[in-house]
Design an enzyme around this catalytic site. Structure first.
Site, mmCIF file in Angstrom:
data_model
loop_
_atom_site.group_PDB
_atom_site.id
_atom_site.type_symbol
_atom_site.label_atom_id
_atom_site.label_comp_id
_atom_site.label_asym_id
_atom_site.label_seq_id
_atom_site.Cartn_x
_atom_site.Cartn_y
_atom_site.Cartn_z
ATOM 1 N N GLY A 43 35.557 69.290 28.715
ATOM 2 C CA GLY A 43 35.522 68.342 29.991
ATOM 3 C C GLY A 43 36.425 69.044 31.259
ATOM 4 O O GLY A 43 36.123 68.336 32.088
ATOM 5 N N ARG A 99 37.991 48.707 47.125
ATOM 6 C CA ARG A 99 37.651 47.381 46.854
ATOM 7 C C ARG A 99 39.077 46.889 46.232
ATOM 8 O O ARG A 99 39.209 45.619 46.492
ATOM 9 C CB ARG A 99 36.509 46.956 45.818
ATOM 10 C CG ARG A 99 36.921 47.770 44.516
ATOM 11 C CD ARG A 99 35.689 46.842 43.607
ATOM 12 N NE ARG A 99 34.402 47.176 43.864
ATOM 13 C CZ ARG A 99 33.671 48.366 43.365
ATOM 14 N NH1 ARG A 99 33.959 49.373 42.687
ATOM 15 N NH2 ARG A 99 32.252 48.284 43.483
ATOM 16 N N ASP A 175 26.193 38.095 51.303
ATOM 17 C CA ASP A 175 27.569 37.481 51.227
ATOM 18 C C ASP A 175 28.487 37.565 52.462
ATOM 19 O O ASP A 175 28.058 38.185 53.598
ATOM 20 C CB ASP A 175 28.501 37.961 50.123
ATOM 21 C CG ASP A 175 28.563 39.585 50.393
ATOM 22 O OD1 ASP A 175 28.662 40.064 51.334
ATOM 23 O OD2 ASP A 175 28.654 40.265 49.146
ATOM 24 N N LYS A 198 28.363 33.491 48.704
ATOM 25 C CA LYS A 198 28.136 33.961 47.226
ATOM 26 C C LYS A 198 29.431 33.563 46.681
ATOM 27 O O LYS A 198 30.570 33.522 47.115
ATOM 28 C CB LYS A 198 28.208 35.503 47.307
ATOM 29 C CG LYS A 198 28.065 36.264 45.767
ATOM 30 C CD LYS A 198 27.796 37.528 46.263
ATOM 31 C CE LYS A 198 29.074 38.212 46.515
ATOM 32 N NZ LYS A 198 28.900 39.832 46.410
ATOM 33 N N ASP A 224 23.105 45.118 53.850
ATOM 34 C CA ASP A 224 24.525 45.231 53.070
ATOM 35 C C ASP A 224 24.969 46.574 53.257
ATOM 36 O O ASP A 224 24.143 47.568 53.398
ATOM 37 C CB ASP A 224 24.735 44.584 52.065
ATOM 38 C CG ASP A 224 25.864 44.143 51.322
ATOM 39 O OD1 ASP A 224 26.969 44.342 52.278
ATOM 40 O OD2 ASP A 224 25.916 43.506 50.205
#
Length: 299
Positions: A43, A99, A175, A198, A224
């Protein structure tokens, strides 16, 4: 390969974003170079840049599915400095980890501060589109670089909506957080607009309340910054159809669209889906390239 003699600078990209990066390089008078990437069986990632670089280097990398790409940026930025780059700009059409800007529960990592500080250590300038910011007013607060530049897809999407739907459009945000984009796009064409209320109960469970706007017999477009699971847009579309909307379309800046999201939205009564090319997707209808190239020419 050496591109150290590129007069205006070099734009580095990865192969999966070559098309949009090439268009930007041409418009910004930059030389394009593709970063070679190899994944080992365990990986780990190996990257290979040109053997030498000019003083000015731009890196194009969207951060949808961000975890591995953040490692790529770390490797690319540090290596570019050793190869001659003095000024590093990052074009990140979708900027992840914005966020979580506070610790909602004790012990939570505030990812916006951590990832923003990491990018600020690697780059001198950051250009992004409609970053998902809540409790900070500017991108520079989240990513503390000297040049933290924000573009918006709202005007581009608004102009496209006008060509597709004509003049009588109701623009609706799913929202309250979408108001900044919806209001700007609606003002551009004099459309009626509003936002839904929302209540979120989880990543895939939401309650929606429509605003008090007449929608019966009218064309409604849900706008949005991001569409991911699609549940919020689907619920809003369902309510709009029940309220008698003649049509319901969707316009978003970032077409994240998790698996099954598009089918969910269409099943709820959405006719057309439009997005910018911040994230490559079948719904891409307008390009951010001219806007990004103009900013790069001005840096």
């Amino acid at each position: 390969m050496s591109v150290s003699d590129a007069s205006r600078g070099v734009l580095l990209c990865f192969d999966d974003e070559r098309g949009v990066a090439q268009a930007c390089a041409e418009q910004a008078a930059l030389t394009l170079a593709v970063v070679e990437r190899h994944r080992f069986p365990d990986g780990e990632i190996k990257v290979r840049l040109p053997q030498s670089l000019p003083e000015r280097v731009v890196v194009w990398r969207g951060l949808q599915q961000p975890n591995e790409k953040l490692v790529e940026l770390l490797l690319v930025a540090r290596t570019a400095r050793t190869l001659g780059a003095h000024h590093l700009s990052l074009v990140v059409p979708y900027l992840a980890y914005m966020r979580q800007d506070i610790a909602f529960q004790p012990g939570e990592a505030v990812s916006q501060r951590i990832v923003g500080a990491m990018l600020a250590e690697l780059f001198d300038a950051v250009i992004t589109v409609d970053p998902h910011l809540h409790r900070v007013a500017t991108l520079q607060e989240a990513v503390p670089v000297r040049d933290a530049l924000v573009l918006t897809g709202a005007p581009l999407l608004a102009d496209h909506i006008a060509t597709q739907c004509g003049g009588d459009v109701v623009l609706l945000g799913p929202d309250e957080e979408s108001l900044q984009w919806v209001a700007r796009a609606a003002a551009r064409h004099g459309w009626a607009h509003g936002v839904c209320r929302k209540t979120r109960h989880g990543d895939r469970q939401v309650d929606i309340e429509l605003p008090e706007l007449p929608v019966r017999g009218r064309a409604v477009v849900l706008m949005d910054d991001v569409a991911s699971s699609g549940h919020t847009l689907a619920r809003a579309a369902q309510l709009l159809r029940e309220a008698g909307a003649a049509s319901v379309d969707v316009a978003v800046t970032h077409a994240l669209f998790a698996e099954g999201a598009v089918a969910l939205i269409r099943a709820a009564g959405v006719d057309r889906i439009w997005s910018t090319d911040c994230i490559p997707h079948a719904s891409n209808a307008v390009s951010i390239v001219p806007e990004v190239a103009a900013l790069l020419r001005g840096l």
